[in-house]
Design a protein around this motif. Structure first.
Motif, mmCIF file in Angstrom:
data_model
loop_
_atom_site.group_PDB
_atom_site.id
_atom_site.type_symbol
_atom_site.label_atom_id
_atom_site.label_comp_id
_atom_site.label_asym_id
_atom_site.label_seq_id
_atom_site.Cartn_x
_atom_site.Cartn_y
_atom_site.Cartn_z
ATOM 1 N N SER A 83 1.937 7.129 8.308
ATOM 2 C CA SER A 83 2.730 5.901 8.401
ATOM 3 C C SER A 83 4.223 6.210 8.444
ATOM 4 O O SER A 83 4.978 5.535 9.155
ATOM 5 C CB SER A 83 2.405 4.961 7.247
ATOM 6 N N ARG A 91 0.260 -1.051 5.652
ATOM 7 C CA ARG A 91 1.015 0.169 5.360
ATOM 8 C C ARG A 91 2.068 0.466 6.426
ATOM 9 O O ARG A 91 3.191 0.852 6.119
ATOM 10 C CB ARG A 91 0.044 1.344 5.216
ATOM 11 N N THR A 101 -5.516 8.077 15.385
ATOM 12 C CA THR A 101 -6.935 8.271 15.103
ATOM 13 C C THR A 101 -7.396 7.331 14.001
ATOM 14 O O THR A 101 -6.618 6.958 13.125
ATOM 15 C CB THR A 101 -7.247 9.721 14.680
ATOM 16 N N ALA A 102 -8.681 6.970 14.050
ATOM 17 C CA ALA A 102 -9.291 6.166 12.998
ATOM 18 C C ALA A 102 -9.655 7.061 11.831
ATOM 19 O O ALA A 102 -9.597 8.298 11.920
ATOM 20 C CB ALA A 102 -10.528 5.458 13.548
ATOM 21 N N SER A 103 -10.055 6.446 10.724
ATOM 22 C CA SER A 103 -10.349 7.225 9.509
ATOM 23 C C SER A 103 -11.467 8.228 9.727
ATOM 24 O O SER A 103 -11.479 9.294 9.105
ATOM 25 C CB SER A 103 -10.715 6.268 8.361
ATOM 26 N N GLU A 104 -12.406 7.926 10.626
ATOM 27 C CA GLU A 104 -13.501 8.859 10.883
ATOM 28 C C GLU A 104 -13.151 9.911 11.938
ATOM 29 O O GLU A 104 -13.988 10.734 12.305
ATOM 30 C CB GLU A 104 -14.759 8.094 11.320
ATOM 31 N N THR A 137 0.849 -1.189 0.000
ATOM 32 C CA THR A 137 0.000 0.000 0.000
ATOM 33 C C THR A 137 0.886 1.242 0.000
ATOM 34 O O THR A 137 1.874 1.290 0.749
ATOM 35 C CB THR A 137 -0.897 0.009 1.249
ATOM 36 N N ARG A 172 -7.997 6.208 18.620
ATOM 37 C CA ARG A 172 -7.722 4.779 18.748
ATOM 38 C C ARG A 172 -7.024 4.482 20.066
ATOM 39 O O ARG A 172 -6.791 3.320 20.408
ATOM 40 C CB ARG A 172 -6.899 4.293 17.551
ATOM 41 N N ASP A 203 1.859 6.967 3.479
ATOM 42 C CA ASP A 203 1.359 8.320 3.676
ATOM 43 C C ASP A 203 2.137 8.974 4.813
ATOM 44 O O ASP A 203 3.023 8.359 5.421
ATOM 45 C CB ASP A 203 -0.147 8.323 3.961
#
Length: 415
Positions: A184, A207, A348-351, A178, A355, A181
């Motif tokens: 990561s 990732r 943090t999560a994608s939304e 993947t 976390r 970003d």
């Protein structure tokens, strides 16, 4: 219907209530599984045991097929979200051992094999539970894939019969890395600070492990002893960062249980005696891991609690991960001389939710086993810390916008 789906007729081969086991991840025998899915509506009801799924084979399957797995990885998450996946909560090594001990019994086994020029067979990309499940199965069907690499350590035992052989019509499943970003890369920079020259690495898919491996190209004398290897390992070997010279065992050999990547990786491992694809009794055993010098276990998580407990399995009661080999390797790294156990995850999560939370809903790795937690905001060294200090350190690596709320939760618990 896929072009190759009619190559085998499963009528009469699958019986009512059968447990059908197929190779997992990139070892999925796609010629066979695609044919089975197409024909399933005309077959008796049966159970399908799968591991991580990186193909689209089971995206639509007849309702008379139920699914089991030791986790929900890759496209197996779709089955879990649809309520069609029964997860067996087991360490991956124990799951494999249960087949060896006949606690799990397969009726039909579908496997992808590679064949050498002299006719020897290899399980190729994964040395998992398939061989042991085949030992007691009523029927073993193998597709011989000319594009699958012949790997050492995964040779098919001569005493395990293959009842039906056919030629594969598709190359093995591939899983490309993947793209990295910023998050990561920041996580990787913090994690890399914990990895000394001469360390032996274990890591998973995704990732963040890829980012960490890519940040180590200037390291020296790294070793690999892992549940899997991917294309990033080829980069490290070709750049001279991995020599396997200081592992303390298996000098000069990259040891893995699975090979998950692209054709570039498959070409690299083909008939390469410097790579050993071994069963979990070798790759995940505590007695083996404890003998490795400076074993660094790099694993990920869905959530981590303020006490350090790690959840890598469920969110909102739905399985979207697995226990896998995480606990085996965390404990193995803790027992290794100079070892480190790293849990790395975005804060943090994608939304946008944190976390890092007060308490995780499922405990995959208990707080007593946790060493270091890494996010893009830093490293929380937890080994030896009391609960109050752990919470403070965890809050410090949470996303800034969530720290006040976490601190308030901590005060509420303390009061």
């Amino acid at each position: 219907m896929p072009e190759n789906a009619a190559q085998i007729d499963f009528t009469g081969l699958i019986r009512d209530g059968d447990l059908v086991v197929c190779g997992q991840a990139t070892a999925e025998p796609v010629t066979l599984t695609e044919a089975l899915v197409v024909q399933a509506v005309h077959l008796p009801r049966f159970r399908m045991l799968v591991g991580p799924l990186f193909s689209e084979t089971f995206s639509a399957c007849a309702p008379n097929v139920s699914f089991q797995s030791y986790g929900a990885i890759g496209n197996a998450r779709r089955l879990a979200r649809a309520g069609r996946l029964d997860v067996i909560p087991s360490n991956y090594s124990a799951f494999c051992a249960d087949f060896a001990a006949r606690r799990h019994r397969a009726d039909v086994v579908l496997v992808q094999l590679a064949e050498s020029d002299d006719g020897r067979l290899s399980a190729s990309l994964s040395n998992d539970y398939v061989i042991d499940s085949a030992r007691g199965a009523r029927l073993v069907i193998a597709e011989i894939n000319p594009d699958a690499p012949f790997t050492f350590g995964a040779e098919w035992p001569e005493d395990v019969p293959i009842h039906v052989r056919l030629a594969a019509r598709r190359p093995p499943v591939e899983l490309a890395s993947t793209p990295l970003d910023d998050v990561s890369r920041r996580i990787a920079a913090h994690a890399a600070s914990l990895i000394a020259d001469g360390s032996t690495l274990q890591f998973g898919v995704g990732r963040i492990p890829d980012a960490i491996l890519s940040s180590l190209s200037h390291a020296r004398n790294l070793g690999i002893h892992s549940g899997l290897i991917n294309d990033a390992v080829v980069d490290l070997i070709e750049r001279g960062a991995v020599t396997n010279a200081e592992k303390g065992t298996d000098a000069g050999i990259t040891v893995t249980n699975q090979v998950i990547g692209t054709q570039r990786l498959y070409r690299f491992v083909h008939q390469n005696r410097a790579v050993a694809v071994r069963p979990t009794a070798c790759t995940h055993a505590q007695s083996v891991l404890a003998r490795i010098n400076r074993l660094v276990a790099i694993n990920s998580a869905l959530q981590v609690g303020l006490d350090g407990a790690v959840n890598s399995e469920t969110l909102n009661g739905i399985s979207i991960g697995a226990i896998g080999g995480q606990l085996d390797f965390v404990r193995g790294a803790n027992a290794s001389n100079g070892g480190r156990a790293i849990i790395a995850l975005p804060a943090t999560a994608s939304e946008g939710t944190s976390r890092i939370i007060a308490n995780v809903e499922t405990v995959t790795t208990p707080r007593a086993d946790v060493d270091a937690i890494v996010t893009e905001w830093g490293v929380a060294e937890l080994r030896g810390c009391g609960l109050a200090e752990r919470a403070r350190r965890m809050i410090a690596i949470a996303a800034p916008e969530h720290r006040d709320a976490l601190s308030a939760q901590l005060r509420g618990v303390a009061s």
